[in-house]
Design a protein around this motif. Structure first.
Motif, mmCIF file in Angstrom:
data_model
loop_
_atom_site.group_PDB
_atom_site.id
_atom_site.type_symbol
_atom_site.label_atom_id
_atom_site.label_comp_id
_atom_site.label_asym_id
_atom_site.label_seq_id
_atom_site.Cartn_x
_atom_site.Cartn_y
_atom_site.Cartn_z
ATOM 1 N N ASN A 181 -1.280 2.986 -0.670
ATOM 2 C CA ASN A 181 -2.224 3.124 0.447
ATOM 3 C C ASN A 181 -2.604 4.579 0.667
ATOM 4 O OD1 ASN A 181 -2.292 3.742 3.648
ATOM 5 N ND2 ASN A 181 -3.322 1.804 3.244
ATOM 6 N N PHE A 184 -4.761 5.919 -2.200
ATOM 7 C CA PHE A 184 -6.128 5.392 -2.082
ATOM 8 C C PHE A 184 -6.934 6.203 -1.076
ATOM 9 C CE2 PHE A 184 -9.105 2.618 0.224
ATOM 10 C CZ PHE A 184 -9.950 2.262 -0.818
ATOM 11 N N GLU A 207 -7.198 -1.071 5.317
ATOM 12 C CA GLU A 207 -6.439 0.042 4.747
ATOM 13 C C GLU A 207 -6.086 1.068 5.816
ATOM 14 O OE1 GLU A 207 -8.689 -1.677 1.251
ATOM 15 O OE2 GLU A 207 -9.043 -1.381 3.382
ATOM 16 N N GLU A 267 -13.313 -0.095 -6.384
ATOM 17 C CA GLU A 267 -13.091 -1.233 -7.265
ATOM 18 C C GLU A 267 -12.112 -0.881 -8.380
ATOM 19 O OE1 GLU A 267 -16.933 -2.417 -8.581
ATOM 20 O OE2 GLU A 267 -17.455 -3.403 -6.682
ATOM 21 N N TYR A 269 -9.809 1.529 -8.425
ATOM 22 C CA TYR A 269 -8.464 1.787 -7.902
ATOM 23 C C TYR A 269 -7.724 0.464 -7.674
ATOM 24 C CZ TYR A 269 -4.689 3.783 -5.118
ATOM 25 O OH TYR A 269 -3.443 4.161 -4.651
ATOM 26 N N ASN A 270 -8.388 -0.483 -7.045
ATOM 27 C CA ASN A 270 -7.726 -1.748 -6.725
ATOM 28 C C ASN A 270 -7.406 -2.564 -7.975
ATOM 29 O OD1 ASN A 270 -7.617 -1.366 -3.961
ATOM 30 N ND2 ASN A 270 -9.604 -2.309 -3.596
ATOM 31 N N LYS A 271 -8.234 -2.450 -9.004
ATOM 32 C CA LYS A 271 -7.992 -3.234 -10.225
ATOM 33 C C LYS A 271 -6.735 -2.780 -10.946
ATOM 34 C CE LYS A 271 -12.831 -4.364 -11.081
ATOM 35 N NZ LYS A 271 -13.488 -3.480 -10.129
ATOM 36 N N LEU A 278 -1.344 -5.307 -3.916
ATOM 37 C CA LEU A 278 -2.619 -5.709 -3.330
ATOM 38 C C LEU A 278 -2.440 -6.700 -2.187
ATOM 39 C CD1 LEU A 278 -5.124 -6.168 -6.298
ATOM 40 C CD2 LEU A 278 -5.394 -4.675 -4.324
ATOM 41 N N TYR A 283 -0.193 -2.165 2.189
ATOM 42 C CA TYR A 283 -1.304 -1.529 1.472
ATOM 43 C C TYR A 283 -2.613 -1.769 2.216
ATOM 44 C CZ TYR A 283 -4.951 -0.581 -1.889
ATOM 45 O OH TYR A 283 -6.090 -0.101 -2.492
ATOM 46 N N ARG A 284 -2.847 -3.022 2.606
ATOM 47 C CA ARG A 284 -4.087 -3.357 3.308
ATOM 48 C C ARG A 284 -3.792 -4.514 4.245
ATOM 49 N NH1 ARG A 284 -8.646 -5.069 -0.619
ATOM 50 N NH2 ARG A 284 -7.078 -6.666 -1.075
ATOM 51 N N LYS A 335 -10.149 -8.856 -11.848
ATOM 52 C CA LYS A 335 -9.518 -7.591 -11.478
ATOM 53 C C LYS A 335 -9.161 -6.723 -12.682
ATOM 54 C CE LYS A 335 -7.363 -9.734 -7.425
ATOM 55 N NZ LYS A 335 -8.212 -9.091 -6.429
#
Length: 416
Positions: A181, A184, A207, A267, A269-271, A278, A283-284, A335
């Motif tokens: 987190n 990011f 986030e 996109e 970063y999350n993949k 995730l 994290y979110r 992803k």
């Protein structure tokens, strides 16, 4: 004899007990310090209450070893005030709290058009100060040094570790949702620093909320409940009735060329994150509100209830998961870049490489041979911004299952 002689003996006694992890009794404290038994009974529950936990007639110490002897004297004399203590550690903790509260203030200000950026800038300062305070507490140096081992000096000051360096040291190089987190948000700050991108606010509230929750958890775990932010915060009032058209407009703006750099960063970063990170609320945070109906007036005082999933039974947890699935809708499952697919499959199937992956999607027709911006299949989908195909976790699982049978792998190897 100094007026602090017995106080200093108490400090030594408590520090030794904390370091050894042993409990103590009032009688032991009295014997060590020379205080009367009745005098000793009052200190753990009053003057030292934030550091002492009682269990029947035994007491456990926590946190005294992080204090200097002078700070303990002030606490014992009831002169201690967290707003007045001038040790470097205390100053850093105060700075951390102030900037975290400022981050919340900016984010919740209805007139602010830079909510996300304002929050990120301030929460990064808050986190940096917090980790520096933790390193102070632990007696660690947190400055950059040159090849000869001397501190690097910038504008006459020793160069302290930046936040990314701090989180690597704090988590000892291990991955965690909290660390992901922070990384990011740091990367996002660098992308939006010179851009005006208000449409991000709707996309990143989860986030931001997780960053705040994680900050307070670390703060309280390291320095105690007295420093909790919730003593200064109430639940913020959010304008939850965002019109459907406003949401559509924001999403359209997010897809515009203006947002290309930031959107691609988000996109990509999350993949690269694992499913566990995730899906973690650290994290979110993905939250939903359900009206809570009460049959008495008094039972309707609290309209928002936060559920701690650790305390739910398996049946209760499954019910909540069903509700979350109903509310949050469907997120796109694509992803993984081809390289990530190869990395995951090769862990189970020896010798699987990029060349074999290309043969695989051709043989199983996981995606078209040409780029089709409308294609969304079970195993792959075209992603705007990335402008190519990404793959789903189902594709990874399918390949691992399929190629466990070597005869099928040999068939695919012959594909041209």
């Amino acid at each position: 004899m100094s007026r602090y002689t017995q106080v200093d003996l108490a400090y030594d006694f408590l520090v030794n007990k904390e370091k050894s992890g042993d409990v103590f009794t009032i009688q032991e404290l009295s014997n060590f310090t020379g205080w009367a038994l009745q005098t000793c009974k009052t200190y753990p529950s009053k003057r030292w209450h934030q550091f002492i936990e009682r269990n029947n007639d035994e007491y456990l110490v926590s946190g005294v070893s992080y204090l200097s002897k002078a700070e303990f004297r002030d606490i014992h004399s009831q002169k201690f005030n967290s707003n007045l203590v001038t040790s470097n550690k205390s100053i850093l903790v105060k700075k951390a709290r102030e900037f975290a509260l400022l981050a919340v203030s900016v984010y919740n200000n209805p007139y602010s058009e830079f909510k996300t950026y304002g929050f990120i800038v301030n929460i990064i300062i808050a986190y940096t100060a917090l980790f520096h305070a933790i390193f102070e507490k632990r007696g660690m140096e947190y400055i950059h040094k040159d090849s000869d081992g001397f501190p690097i000096i910038i504008d006459g000051e020793e160069k302290s570790w930046e936040l990314l360096e701090c989180i690597e040291r704090y988590w000892n190089g291990n991955n965690s949702p909290e660390k992901a987190n922070i990384k990011f948000l740091v990367g996002l700050r660098n992308k939006i620093e010179h851009r005006y991108l208000p449409a991000l606010d709707l996309s990143l509230c989860g986030e931001c909320q997780s960053a705040l929750n994680n900050f307070e958890t670390i703060l309280v775990d390291e320095f105690g409940d007295n420093y909790a932010l919730m003593t200064n915060l109430a639940t913020s009032l959010q304008l939850t009735r965002i019109s459907e058209q406003a949401q559509i407009d924001a999403m359209k703006e997010l897809q515009s060329e203006n947002y290309n750099v930031v959107r691609n960063y988000m996109e990509t970063y999350n993949k690269d994150l694992s499913e566990d990170i995730l899906d973690s609320a650290k994290y979110r945070l993905r939250a939903f509100l359900i009206p809570k109906i009460g049959n008495r007036k008094s039972s309707c005082d609290l309209s928002i209830e936060f559920i701690k999933t650790d305390n739910l039974t398996e049946d209760q947890l499954e019910n909540y998961k069903n509700v979350v699935a109903f509310i949050k809708g469907i997120e796109h499952p694509y992803k993984f870049k081809p390289g990530k697919v190869v990395e995951l499959v090769s862990k189970k199937i020896s010798g699987f490489n990029m060349h074999l992956h290309t043969k695989s999607w051709k043989y199983y027709q996981a995606r078209p041979n040409v780029l089709d911006s409308k294609f969304k299949g079970e195993y792959a989908g075209f992603i705007e911004g990335y402008d190519s195909y990404l793959y789903s976790s189902k594709w990874v699982d399918f390949l691992v299952s399929e190629f466990s049978d070597k005869s099928k792998l040999n068939i695919v190897k012959k594909v041209r």
